[in-house]
Structure formats: structure tokens, C-alpha cells
Design an enzyme around this catalytic site. Structure first.
Site, PDB file in Angstrom:
ATOM      1  N   VAL A   1       0.834  -1.201   0.000  1.00  0.00           N
ATOM      2  CA  VAL A   1       0.000   0.000   0.000  1.00  0.00           C
ATOM      3  C   VAL A   1       0.865   1.246   0.000  1.00  0.00           C
ATOM      4  O   VAL A   1       1.929   1.304   0.632  1.00  0.00           O
ATOM      5  CB  VAL A   1      -0.955   0.037   1.218  1.00  0.00           C
ATOM      6  CG1 VAL A   1      -1.983  -1.072   1.129  1.00  0.00           C
ATOM      7  CG2 VAL A   1      -0.185  -0.058   2.525  1.00  0.00           C
ATOM      8  N   ASP A   2       0.397   2.236  -0.731  1.00  0.00           N
ATOM      9  CA  ASP A   2       0.967   3.580  -0.629  1.00  0.00           C
ATOM     10  C   ASP A   2       0.399   4.217   0.636  1.00  0.00           C
ATOM     11  O   ASP A   2      -0.585   3.720   1.207  1.00  0.00           O
ATOM     12  CB  ASP A   2       0.581   4.372  -1.876  1.00  0.00           C
ATOM     13  CG  ASP A   2       1.108   5.790  -1.830  1.00  0.00           C
ATOM     14  OD1 ASP A   2       2.284   5.960  -1.481  1.00  0.00           O
ATOM     15  OD2 ASP A   2       0.336   6.724  -2.122  1.00  0.00           O
ATOM     16  N   LYS A   3       0.996   5.289   1.081  1.00  0.00           N
ATOM     17  CA  LYS A   3       0.521   5.940   2.308  1.00  0.00           C
ATOM     18  C   LYS A   3      -0.483   7.047   2.018  1.00  0.00           C
ATOM     19  O   LYS A   3      -1.652   6.970   2.406  1.00  0.00           O
ATOM     20  CB  LYS A   3       1.703   6.506   3.116  1.00  0.00           C
ATOM     21  CG  LYS A   3       1.282   7.153   4.431  1.00  0.00           C
ATOM     22  CD  LYS A   3       2.455   7.743   5.166  1.00  0.00           C
ATOM     23  CE  LYS A   3       2.935   9.028   4.492  1.00  0.00           C
ATOM     24  NZ  LYS A   3       1.963  10.137   4.638  1.00  0.00           N
TER      25      LYS A   3
END
Length: 749
Positions: free
Chosen positions: A435-437
Site C-alpha cells: 500500500v501507498d501511504k
């Protein structure tokens, strides 16, 4: 316009059937002849045709008909204005076939009656009545089945209709010869001085197959119900405001920029922005969220959603095919036509299965004829026909596409838009989620929380310069700076020489002065001096979960900006649900190390890779070992697009950028990570459903063929009637479709 060189029909590209295999496009006229002169050009009129074959990807038509490859009836896509003509015609054929076929069946069963009753109807009279009643059942009611079977032999693509044609014709022609030329048959075949006939088997097999087709058509129609429900959401009219007056206009007359009024209880006509008023809008059909969402000035609304008790004015932004509702219908329709990798198993089996069944049927005939008890020829014929009929692989062919069709619709109703069937299979086997933040774990709407200039520069001047450079940036951090500057009423000049460097920062000239905004590494590359001034402050802010950006002007450090992006309320529960399903969770972000780890600590994620550029995210996914695959990547920004495309499953937030959505296999319409947990549950349920279908289809044929060949006869004296074989074959196909429909009731939470 041209003449088909094979059949001479007048055809054009609009009336041609299109088939695409391994990237090669060919065409067939509406009489199913290959159009050599159309070559491999792809007429645009057929790209999105409303009728398609559920078994053969790429076969489409703009009118009902049969597939030129497998012979199955073309299915109307949910976007087609289908009138149900094929279903009604098949019902009519079934009704007439049943009315004529039942007397044939009863006459054929008179040998089971007591001798006194059976003797009242002479054999030849009974046989002639069966011929007269059974012939229209076979050749008119069963005409579609015969045509498809004949086509399969002409194209050398053998399928279930090949077996039906052989079985029915064998029983009918044997019976016809027995009635017209009984002297040609050996005495050992005679029953009470007559050669037996099997018109009842041929007729009832036809009727039972028609019954299966009718039930299957009805069940398959239900698989597209989700899309038809969405299509019904779009209102036919809109209330357009012109010169202060309200006009009711057809929806297709609405244009971007039009001002529309939405009254209580109305459906929102198109996508747009609220410019006046306030209300709550039910978006559950699009996002899966049951609670109405408050909309006020500046809020975005989507066409097809249901307005509550308030009233508001909106500005139309996307109309027609550009609305979210239209895109959902189009993408889900395309996904339902795609094929999952597991379908290759069924394809490989089907490629040799039908020829193998024909060989087994021929062997059964020979063994019974040479080794069986008297009457040998009768036993040989009955068992060979039973093998052909019971082994029809329709259930095998339907196992995967029906489950995928229902699963895609079920996901879309829950706000999980799946682009293709392959993504469902990957979700069902998913092991790792990357996941990206920003915008994925967090809200993606960061706020400026710190502004520290280097004297003599003021806070407002620092913010004005940084926001001016970020005016054209699509990154949420840049948007936060622009929003903060506007809130303070700062005048933002137009930057020149603007350049965005994904994963690093942005550069431009403001008032002729070069300005840089971004990470410290980005400024170091540009030889900016004074970078150590705010190192301690930056570390402290990052440990608090803030993202820091440095600003430079004329090669000198000008100040530090801190931006905070709150974690979404739904993120902790979503991650707990994903952990409970055994997924490995990894954060890969372009943000600073300390900021990323601060967010990871709050969420209980141990593995973090920070400061990663877009190509680095792509490389990280590429180097994951097989034990961690399949892997999904979830993100929402331009810098996530390469990684989304590289992952086994790319998952985009519906609230993110268009390029991220276009690069992804799955879009979460609500931008909520709980949608990933739903997608995983759906993928696993779909794969479980497919395995059940395939197991049943394989088991059915594995057990059915030996029984039909007479495996029980030496032990129990039992033979399987071709009529019972036909009934079993038809209902096996229906059972597969009904099992697939169970996915509509799958709980995803």
C-alpha cells in the site's frame, strides 16, 4: 457493402460477427461464413456490440444469433436493448416439443404395459404415429440444436451440440430404417416380430435439451441483473436552469457547465458539483456504503445517486458516457466478457473431451455389438447414444464464465469495480498487499500544519512562493499548500518553467526567481545550500507523522513546510480484516522514512519502505519472490501508476487520479480500504464457486460415461436410458448456473 464470397449474401461490417483469437481478428457474415475479404481490419461498429458469446471471448455481434465458433446462442449484454426474442422462441419450441413429444414417449413405453393393453395398439401403427409426431419435434423444435451441431462439424470445433446431433440422429435414423426397411435387420433384433424403434428417445432428448436451454437462458439473464439495476438508476430527464427558469429536458440534452436543480427524492442526473443548497445523498448503489452522505456547496455528486429531503443546485461536469455510472456499466460489462486463467483448464479439457467421447461411444457400440447379449444391435445403439448424450460438456464450459459474471456484478454492488476476470482469480489467491501511504492509508486531504521561513522571509511569502509552484501539481501535498494559501487570501502568481519530478518535488520560476519545493534529496541534487538549518525540526515533525517539505529560492534554503494527513477512520479496521485473512502488509511510499514509520506504528504495520520513487515501487513489486505472490498494490496517485500496472492486482482508490484508476485492475469507488477486504472475500468465494462447478462437471462426466456405457449391466442388469441421460445432461448445466448465482448472496463484510 459487399457480397460474401462463400454464401453470396449481401453483407457489411455492421452485420458481421467478429471473433478474436490470440490477437487475430476475423469476421463471419450473419450466415456464419468467414468473410475473407474483410481480412483483419477491426470495424469500430463492432467493438462494443450488444451481443456476445459467453464461451468464446472476442465473438460479438450487433444482433442476436449463434456463435460461429462454438454454436452457442449469443448473449445480450446488459447494455443491449434485448427484447428477449430468443428466450420466447425457445420457450415456444419447448412448449410445442413437449406437446408432441409426450404422446411419442407414452407410445414408446407401451412395452412396459400389461400385454393386454399393449396389444391394443399395433406396433407399426404406433411407430408411424411416433414418426409423424416426433419428426417436427426433432427438426423444428430442435432446429437450433441441429444447426449448432452441424456448424461444429463444419468448423471442426466439436462441442456439446456435436454430441447431441450424433445421439439424436443415430436414434432417429435407426428408427426410420427399422420402420421403412425392417428386412435389412437381423432376426436377433426382432421383438415380437418387429424391429424396435427409438423415436421417443430422439424426441425426448430434444425436449429435455430444450428445457435445459430455457432454464439456462433464464438463469443467465439473472447474472446481468446488477448492471441492469444500475442502468435503471439514470433518470430520463433533468431540471435545467436557464435565465432563472426551470426547464425539464431529456438527459441527453444536458451539457457540461449546465446548472441543474435536484429536488427531494430525485435521482442526480449527471456527475457534478453542488453550487448551492445542502442535502444527504444515498450513494449505496455505487459505493456499497449504506449511510447517506452529506452534500453541501463544493461537494461532488454522481449521476444515478438518490437525493434525500434537501434541495440543491449543481453544475454538470461529466455527462453521457463520462459519468461514473456509465463507466461502471461499461467496465463491468467488459469484465464479464473477460476470461480468467483458470478457464484454460476447462478449455484444454474440452479440446480433447468431445473427440474422446465420440471414440468412447464408438467403442461402446462395437463392444456391445460383438460381446453383448441379444439383441446386440439394439443394446449397442442404446448405450452408444446414452454415452453421447450424458457426456455433453456444457456444464464444464459454463463453470467459469458464469461464476465470473456473477462475481463481477456482486463486487460492483459493493463499491468494488473489477476490470477483468483475471483480477478475481488473483484476489482469490492473494498473499501480499503493498500500500501507498498518502491517499490510501490516509485521507489524502493533507493540511498545512507548520510554516517556518528563513529570515528575513515571512511565513506568507514562503507559502506564496511554494504554493505558486505547486499550482499545477496533482500531488495531495501540493494541493494542501495551494489550499492553505487561498485560505489566507494570498495572491498566487502563475509559475513559468514548471516541472514536476514524481516522488521528489516540483520546480518553477516565480516572479523570475527559481523556486524548488520537495524532499531534501531533491534540493541536494540541485546544489541548494543551508539544508542543515531545519534538520532537527524536520525530524521532530516527521516523528509526529507529519510530512515535511523544504523550499529553496535562488539556490538558497528559504524555509520548511509541514503537512499532516490524518489516517482514514476506516483504515485500522480494514487492515485488521486483511490480517485476519492471512495477508502480508507492506507500506511502500515516497514519503520520508520517519513520517512513514510513524504512520506504520499507529497501524501496526512492521514492514515499511520509504523514500521510494515510482520506478522503485515498480522494482520492489518485480523482485518479490514467488512465495509472496500474488501481490496487490493499492495506491491513488500518478506516482503509483507504474506499480499498479506491475502488480498481479492493481487496486486504485476511486478518489484518486484518473491515471491511477486507468492503470488498476480494481477500483474502490469509495476510496475505502475495507473494499480490499471485500474484494479478497469475493475473489476467494468466486474461486471456491468455480472449483465446485468444475468438480461437479468432472465428477458428473466421470461417473456418467461409464454408467451410460453399461458398466452396471454385468452386476445388476441395469442400463441407462438415453432419455434419462438427456435429462441428467440438461440439469447438470442448469445446476452450474444456479450454483454461480449463489455468489449474489455472498456476504463481503
Amino acid at each position: 457493402m459487399a457480397l460474401d464470397p462463400i454464401c453470396g449474401m449481401t453483407v457489411d461490417e455492421r452485420t458481421a460477427l467478429r471473433t478474436e483469437v490470440d490477437g487475430t481478428v476475423s469476421y463471419f457474415c450473419s450466415n456464419h461464413c468467414r468473410l475473407k475479404h474483410l481480412g483483419h481490419h477491426s470495424p469500430s461498429a463492432i467493438h462494443h456490440s450488444p451481443f456476445f458469446c459467453p464461451m468464446c471471448p472476442g465473438v460479438e455481434s450487433d444482433r442476436p444469433g449463434t456463435c460461429p465458433t462454438c454454436g452457442m446462442a449469443l448473449e445480450a449484454s446488459p447494455t443491449a436493448q434485448a427484447d428477449g426474442g430468443e428466450f420466447r422462441l425457445m420457450q415456444r419450441r419447448l412448449a410445442i416439443g413437449l406437446a408432441l413429444g409426450l404422446p411419442v414417449f407414452l407410445l414408446g413405453m407401451t412395452h412396459l404395459l400389461p400385454d393386454g393393453l399393449a396389444a391394443r395398439i399395433p406396433h407399426r401403427v404406433s411407430a408411424w404415429i411416433q414418426l409423424l409426431l416426433g419428426t417436427p419435434v426433432i427438426f423444428w423444435c430442435g432446429a437450433p440444436l441441429i444447426a449448432r451441431g452441424w456448424l461444429s462439424f463444419r468448423t471442426l470445433r466439436l462441442n456439446m451440440f456435436s454430441l447431441i446431433l450424433l445421439g439424436v440422429m443415430a436414434a432417429y435414423l435407426f428408427s426410420l430404417a427399422a420402420l421403412l426397411t425392417p428386412g435389412l435387420f437381423p432376426d436377433s433384433l426382432l421383438h415380437d416380430g418387429h424391429v424396435p424403434v427409438y423415436f421417443e428417445s430422439a424426441a425426448m432428448i430434444t425436449v429435455l435439451v430444450l428445457l435445459g436451454q430455457v432454464l439456462e437462458l433464464r438463469a443467465r439473464h439473472r447474472t446481468g441483473s446488477a448492471l441492469r439495476e444500475w442502468m435503471a438508476l439514470a433518470p430520463e430527464t433533468a431540471r435545467r436552469m436557464r435565465d432563472g427558469e426551470e426547464q425539464v429536458v431529456a438527459l441527453d440534452r444536458v451539457r457540461p457547465g449546465d446548472i441543474l436543480r435536484v429536488k427531494p427524492g430525485d435521482r442526480v442526473p449527471v456527475d457534478g458539483e453542488v453550487i448551492e443548497g445542502r442535502s444527504h445523498v444515498d450513494e449505496s448503489m455505487l459505493t456499497g456504503e449504506p449511510l447517506p452522505v452529506e452534500k453541501e456547496t463544493g461537494g461532488k455528486v454522481s449521476g444515478g445517486t438518490l437525493n434525500g429531503s434537501g434541495s440543491f443546485l449543481m453544475r454538470a461536469e461529466k455527462v453521457g458516457a463520462e459519468t461514473l455510472l456509465a463507466r461502471i456499466v461499461q467496465l463491468v460489462s467488459e469484465a464479464q466478457r473477460s476470461r480468467a486463467p483458470i478457464q484454460r483448464l476447462a478449455d484444454r479439457v474440452a479440446a480433447w473431451f468431445v473427440p474422446a467421447v465420440i471414440a468412447i461411444s464408438a467403442l461402446t457400440f462395437l463392444l456391445w455389438w460383438r460381446l453383448g447379449p441379444e439383441p446386440r444391435l439394439e443394446h449397442a445403439l442404446v448405450n452408444a447414444v446414452a454415452v453421447l448424450i450424458i457426456a455433453c460438456p456444457c456444464a464444464l464450459g459454463l463453470a467459469t464464465p458464469m461464476s465470473m459474471t456473477v462475481a463481477v456484478g456482486r463486487g460492483a454492488r459493493a463499491g468494488v469495480l473489477i476490470r477483468n476476470a483475471r483480477a478475481i482469480e488473483m484476489l482469490g489467491r492473494l498473499r501480499t498487499l503493498v500500500v501507498d501511504k498518502t491517499g490510501t492509508l490516509t485521507e489524502g486531504r493533507p493540511r498545512l500544519t507548520a510554516c517556518v521561513p528563513v529570515p528575513p522571509l515571512t511565513e506568507n511569502e514562503l507559502l506564496r512562493r511554494a504554493a505558486a509552484v505547486e499550482r499545477h501539481s496533482e500531488h495531495p501535498l501540493g494541493e494542501a499548500l495551494v489550499a492553505a494559501a487561498r485560505e489566507q487570501g494570498l495572491d498566487l502568481p502563475e509559475p513559468s518553467d514548471f516541472q514536476a519530478v514524481p516522488g521528489k518535488g516540483a520546480a518553477g520560476r516565480v516572479g523570475g526567481q527559481p523556486v524548488l519545493v520537495g524532499h531534501s534529496a531533491f534540493l541536494e541534487e540541485r546544489d541548494v545550500t543551508g539544508l542543515d538549518t531545519f534538520r532537527a525540526l524536520a525530524e521532530r515533525l516527521q516523528n509526529d507523522g507529519q510530512t515535511t517539505m523544504l523550499v529553496a529560492a535562488d539556490g538558497q534554503l528559504a524555509g520548511l513546510l509541514g503537512v499532516s494527513d490524518p489516517i482514514k477512520d476506516s483504515t485500522p479496521a480494514a487492515l485488521d480484516a486483511l490480517r485476519a485473512r492471512g495477508l502480508r502488509l507492506v507500506i511502500v511510499t515516497g514519503d520520508q522514512e520517519r513520517t512513514a514509520r510513524a504512520v506504520a506504528r499507529r497501524l501496526g504495520i512492521e514492514e515499511v519502505h520509504a523514500g521510494v520513487r515510482p520506478e522503485g515501487k515498480h522494482a520492489f513489486l518485480e523482485q518479490l519472490p514467488p512465495r509472496d505472490r500474488p501481490v496487490a498494490m493499492a495506491g491513488d496517485g500518478i506516482n503509483d501508476a507504474p506499480a499498479l500496472a506491475a502488480a498481479d492486482v492493481g487496486i486504485a482508490m476511486g478518489t484518486g487520479t484518473d491515471i491511477a484508476v486507468q492503470s488498476a485492475d480494481v477500483t474502490l469507488l469509495h476510496g475505502d480500504l475495507r473494499g480490499i477486504a471485500r474484494a479478497v472475500v469475493l475473489g476467494r468465494a468466486a474461486m471456491r464457486n468455480i472449483r465446485q462447478n468444475l468438480f461437479f462437471a468432472f465428477l458428473y462426466n466421470s461417473l456418467g460415461i461409464p454408467l451410460a456405457a453399461g458398466a452396471l449391466y454385468p452386476f445388476f442388469g441395469l442400463l441407462l436410458s438415453p432419455v434419462l441421460a438427456g435429462a441428467a445432461m440438461s440439469f447438470s448445466s442448469v445446476s452450474v448456473v444456479l450454483n454461480a448465482l449463489r455468489l449474489r448472496r455472498t456476504r463481503l463484510d
